[in-house]
Design a protein around this motif. Structure first.
Motif, short mmCIF file in Angstrom:
data_model
loop_
_atom_site.label_atom_id
_atom_site.label_comp_id
_atom_site.label_asym_id
_atom_site.label_seq_id
_atom_site.Cartn_x
_atom_site.Cartn_y
_atom_site.Cartn_z
N ALA A 1 0.08 -0.93 -7.93
CA ALA A 1 0.04 -1.17 -6.48
C ALA A 1 -0.57 0.06 -5.80
CB ALA A 1 1.44 -1.43 -5.94
N PHE A 2 -1.45 -0.20 -4.83
CA PHE A 2 -2.13 0.88 -4.12
C PHE A 2 -2.09 0.60 -2.62
CE2 PHE A 2 -4.16 0.60 -8.28
CZ PHE A 2 -4.18 1.93 -8.69
N ARG A 3 -2.29 1.67 -1.84
CA ARG A 3 -2.49 1.54 -0.40
C ARG A 3 -3.86 2.15 -0.08
NH1 ARG A 3 1.20 0.90 3.55
NH2 ARG A 3 2.87 1.77 2.27
N HIS B 1 7.90 1.64 -3.50
CA HIS B 1 7.57 0.56 -2.58
C HIS B 1 8.13 -0.73 -3.16
CE1 HIS B 1 5.03 -2.47 -0.51
NE2 HIS B 1 4.97 -1.58 0.48
N PRO B 2 8.49 -1.72 -2.35
CA PRO B 2 9.06 -2.96 -2.90
C PRO B 2 8.13 -3.68 -3.88
CG PRO B 2 9.48 -2.82 -0.54
CD PRO B 2 8.58 -1.68 -0.88
N LEU B 3 6.81 -3.60 -3.67
CA LEU B 3 5.88 -4.34 -4.53
C LEU B 3 5.92 -3.88 -5.99
CD1 LEU B 3 3.71 -6.46 -4.91
CD2 LEU B 3 2.01 -4.79 -4.15
N PRO B 4 5.73 -2.59 -6.29
CA PRO B 4 5.82 -2.19 -7.69
C PRO B 4 7.20 -2.40 -8.29
CG PRO B 4 5.61 -0.26 -6.25
CD PRO B 4 5.34 -1.46 -5.41
N ARG B 5 8.27 -2.31 -7.44
CA ARG B 5 9.61 -2.56 -7.97
C ARG B 5 9.78 -4.03 -8.36
NH1 ARG B 5 11.32 1.13 -3.76
NH2 ARG B 5 11.90 -0.63 -2.41
N ILE C 1 -1.71 -12.74 -5.27
CA ILE C 1 -0.54 -11.91 -4.95
C ILE C 1 -0.71 -11.27 -3.58
CG2 ILE C 1 0.73 -9.84 -5.63
CD1 ILE C 1 0.17 -10.57 -8.55
N GLY C 2 -1.92 -10.80 -3.30
CA GLY C 2 -2.18 -10.18 -2.01
C GLY C 2 -2.07 -11.15 -0.85
N LEU C 3 -2.41 -12.41 -1.10
CA LEU C 3 -2.37 -13.41 -0.03
C LEU C 3 -0.97 -13.97 0.21
CD1 LEU C 3 -3.93 -15.28 1.97
CD2 LEU C 3 -4.20 -16.86 0.04
N GLN C 4 -0.19 -14.18 -0.87
CA GLN C 4 1.05 -14.94 -0.75
C GLN C 4 2.34 -14.14 -0.94
OE1 GLN C 4 0.80 -18.95 -2.70
NE2 GLN C 4 -1.14 -18.15 -3.52
N LEU C 5 2.25 -12.96 -1.53
CA LEU C 5 3.47 -12.19 -1.78
C LEU C 5 3.54 -10.92 -0.94
CD1 LEU C 5 6.09 -11.69 -3.33
CD2 LEU C 5 4.73 -10.61 -5.15
N ILE C 6 2.47 -10.15 -0.90
CA ILE C 6 2.49 -8.85 -0.22
C ILE C 6 2.82 -8.96 1.26
CG2 ILE C 6 1.07 -6.85 0.39
CD1 ILE C 6 -0.28 -7.07 -2.30
N PRO C 7 2.32 -9.97 2.02
CA PRO C 7 2.67 -10.04 3.45
C PRO C 7 4.16 -10.21 3.72
CG PRO C 7 0.72 -11.36 2.99
CD PRO C 7 1.28 -10.96 1.66
N VAL D 1 -1.85 -2.57 1.60
CA VAL D 1 -1.33 -2.58 0.23
C VAL D 1 -2.02 -3.68 -0.57
CG1 VAL D 1 0.72 -2.93 -1.20
CG2 VAL D 1 0.88 -1.62 0.93
N TYR D 2 -2.34 -3.38 -1.81
CA TYR D 2 -2.93 -4.37 -2.70
C TYR D 2 -2.58 -4.02 -4.14
CZ TYR D 2 -6.59 -0.87 -3.59
OH TYR D 2 -7.27 0.27 -3.94
N VAL D 3 -2.79 -4.98 -5.05
CA VAL D 3 -2.53 -4.74 -6.47
C VAL D 3 -3.84 -4.78 -7.23
CG1 VAL D 3 -0.18 -5.65 -6.47
CG2 VAL D 3 -2.10 -7.19 -6.91
N GLU D 4 -3.85 -4.11 -8.36
CA GLU D 4 -5.06 -4.06 -9.18
C GLU D 4 -4.66 -3.86 -10.63
OE1 GLU D 4 -8.15 -0.60 -9.48
OE2 GLU D 4 -8.75 -1.87 -7.79
#
Length: 655
Positions: free
Chosen positions: A63-65, A78-82, A318-324, A332-335
């Motif tokens: 996960a990156f910002r 951050h909640p996303l990587p957890r 994931i960026g469209l449906q989970l991160i928001p 924030v995005y994942v890669e």
């Protein structure tokens, strides 16, 4: 499947027979299999799907910002990587991604249900099998709801409670279309073939047929007919040997395994399945046309062309449906950590980095840490060799010669990578290149001997310390010699390679000259050390008094000139021997890349060794050794008495 969420905990996930509408594939009359069953029963589907799932799940999901257009920061607190590290339902990140990719590969769709706390915060995600989930609503643009089918009834979910992954369907934007659909006929054929083989082995491996009794055979009375029928029944049931009477014949009705081409059919099925998922064939065990060089390229193609679109699609969903739904999610995005797979070996990375910075880039302590060794005092300073200067002066990697040339640059330690898959115009035949090699090594050897004589003559009267003078320039001399040997070895290896390519692979498919460089450099280093040792031994004999007791300049100079002549003869012998060796290696490497299976020893020269004359025409498999223990003429692994001045060569045959 029923979900019960209490105080932010997923308290029940129950299993049950499928209740959601399932997609079935018709394999034969009255035989329908669901996608999940095909994954379990069809080894080709299982191989390809698990290959995709394992290779993508192995990659890290970070996960990156985004800080700016040129900067980003890695997120760990951050909640996303957890969530990705511990999604829920006793899943790891690897198992979550493996399940996701497998579902998409089989169904072309996948579902994650978001698990929320009482306050609405997303705590994790749970994958739901696509066979237990239905998309609700008449709107073909987007789903209006989802229904999960479980043992305790159904669970209605809204779109914001589900992360919905799916591929392309021509008529419905909410669904995907499984690749298994396009493989329907191929899988049906494999199913029938497997069923036929199973029936044959149930019959004890006997193929079906009929017995023919000649029309003019004697009349068959009741006891004789019953006796024969009993004997045949015993044979069919797995015992006894039938005796055909009165000219009877057995006529086979079914295809035998060879005519049915069972092995070829199974291989074709795997090829078609791999093609449907865009996977290079060697990656799934089909090695018919695989070579070392093209497998390496196909490995890069796998992560760039095959897995690349998968990774982008998953990351964007994931960026469209989970991160928001997560707090502090701006930028924030994942890669997927694809770069780790494409960085190449440490040797390749080291070469690229040195090219970029123009000098060594690791300190001694950093290098020792890679080998799990303790640090040393003074090991944190970056060393810059004397031949690497800052500015416009040469560094070890600062030139870029014309890639159409076959020769290596003259400067010590520099190599030119020839990527062109064609024979260089300035490359001569073996005799001319060998002659040029011998002359170059003789000139170099004579220069070193003359330099030693001049240095010794500049000393005071009496016999100078010849060994000390020799050792003073040993390091630089060895570097120059390695470069010279590599330069001519590269040309001679190409001569041998293009001889083999002209016969078996004129387009040089799957081969480039640069693949030989590692071997050529190692061979050049070995020959350089041996030639240097031969020169030192000659000087040591003079220093020990081999030229007599006369220690005047005339005495030791005459002895040193005689030693230089001996070293010059050694240079000629080494050039001729090394020429045969690198030519043989070059032809072997190109033949191997061209799919050749066998090599043939061809004895050459006006006065060959008896052992070499005796093995003229000897043929062995490409990776075997000949009866004299050599892989090819001039093989450096052999004894010098077996390879010195050898003029033999290799031929090749396909079978």
């Amino acid at each position: 499947m029923a979900f019960v969420v209490s105080s932010g905990q997923l308290s029940a996930v129950s299993t049950a027979p499928l209740a959601a509408p399932a997609t079935y594939v018709r394999l034969a009359d009255g035989v329908y299999h669901e996608y999940a069953h095909l994954y379990r029963a069809q080894p080709q589907i299982r191989t390809v799907v698990s290959f995709l799932a394992r290779n993508i799940a192995q990659l890290g999901l970070h996960a990156f910002r985004r800080v700016s257009d040129t900067d980003r920061e890695r997120l760990t607190d951050h909640p996303l990587p957890r969530i990705l590290a511990a999604p829920g339902a006793r899943l790891t990140r690897y198992r979550l991604v493996e399940r996701l990719v497998s579902d998409i590969a089989i169904y072309d769709k996948a579902f994650w249900v978001k698990v929320r706390a009482d306050g609405g915060e997303v705590l994790g995600v749970v994958p739901v099998p696509p066979s237990r989930m239905t998309v609700e609503g008449d709107n073909w643009l987007e789903p209006t709801g989802f229904t999960v089918h479980g043992s305790k009834g159904t669970l209605e979910l809204t779109p914001d409670q589900v992360v919905h992954f799916h591929g392309y369907d021509p008529v419905d934007l909410r669904e995907g279309c499984s690749p298994i659909e396009s493989l329907r006929s191929m899988l049906a054929e494999e199913f029938e073939a497997s069923r036929a083989r199973e029936q044959m082995w149930r019959n004890g491996g006997r193929l079906s047929g009929v017995l023919k009794r000649p029309a003019d055979a004697p009349k068959w009375d009741g006891p004789a007919r019953a006796r024969f029928r009993e004997g045949w029944r015993s044979y069919v049931q797995g015992g006894g040997t039938p005796i055909l009477e009165d000219g009877m014949e057995y006529q086979q009705l079914a295809l035998d395994p060879q005519k049915a081409q069972y092995i070829e059919a199974r291989k074709l099925t795997r090829e078609e399945v791999a093609a449907a998922y865009h996977i290079p064939l060697p990656m799934v065990g089909i090695l018919d046309h695989a070579t070392f060089s093209n497998i390496e390229e196909q490995h890069k193609q796998l992560y760039q062309d095959t897995l690349g679109p998968w990774l982008v699609s998953i990351a964007e969903d994931i960026g469209l449906q989970l991160i928001p739904d997560l707090p502090d999610s701006d930028g924030v995005y994942v890669e997927f950590n694809l770069a780790e797979k494409l960085r190449g070996s440490f040797e390749e990375q080291a070469t690229q980095l040195q090219t970029a910075v123009g000098a060594p880039w690791l300190t001694r302590n950093e290098a020792r840490a890679r080998m799990n060794l303790p640090t040393i005092d003074g090991g944190d300073d970056l060393i810059t060799p004397l031949n690497v200067l800052v500015g416009d002066v040469a560094s070890p990697t600062d030139t870029a010669p014309d890639p159409a040339e076959a020769a290596l640059p003259k400067a010590p330690g520099r190599l030119m990578l020839v990527k062109s898959a064609r024979r260089p115009e300035k490359l001569g035949d073996f005799e001319s290149e060998q002659e040029a090699f011998a002359e170059a090594l003789e000139r170099w050897t004579k220069r070193q001997a003359d330099a030693l004589l001049d240095a010794a003559g500049a000393k005071a009267d009496g016999m100078p310390d010849l060994l000390a003078l020799w050792d003073e320039g040993a390091e630089g001399r060895l570097v120059q010699l390695e470069a010279l040997l590599a330069e001519h070895g590269y040309r001679l290896a190409q001569v041998g390679a293009w001889e083999a390519l002209a016969q078996f692979n004129p387009e040089a498919s799957g081969w480039t000259p640069e693949v030989m460089l590692a071997w050529i450099l190692a061979a050049a280093e070995t020959h350089a050390v041996l030639h240097e040792e031969a020169g030192r031994e000659a000087v040591a004999e003079v220093a020990a008094g081999a030229g007599g007791e006369d220690e005047t300049e005339g005495g030791w100079r005459a002895a040193l000139e005689a030693a230089a002549a001996t070293w010059l003869v050694e240079a000629t012998r080494r050039a001729l021997t090394a020429s045969t060796e690198v030519r043989s290696f070059g032809s072997y490497d190109a033949a191997s890349a061209s799919g050749v299976r066998k090599k043939v020893w061809r004895t050459g020269g006006p006065n060959p060794r008896p052992s070499h004359r005796a093995q003229d025409g000897e043929t062995v498999s490409l990776d075997d050794v000949f009866s004299n223990g050599l892989r090819w003429p001039g093989d450096g692994r052999g004894d010098m008495k077996e390879i010195a001045y050898c003029k033999c060569r290799l031929d090749y045959v396909q079978e």
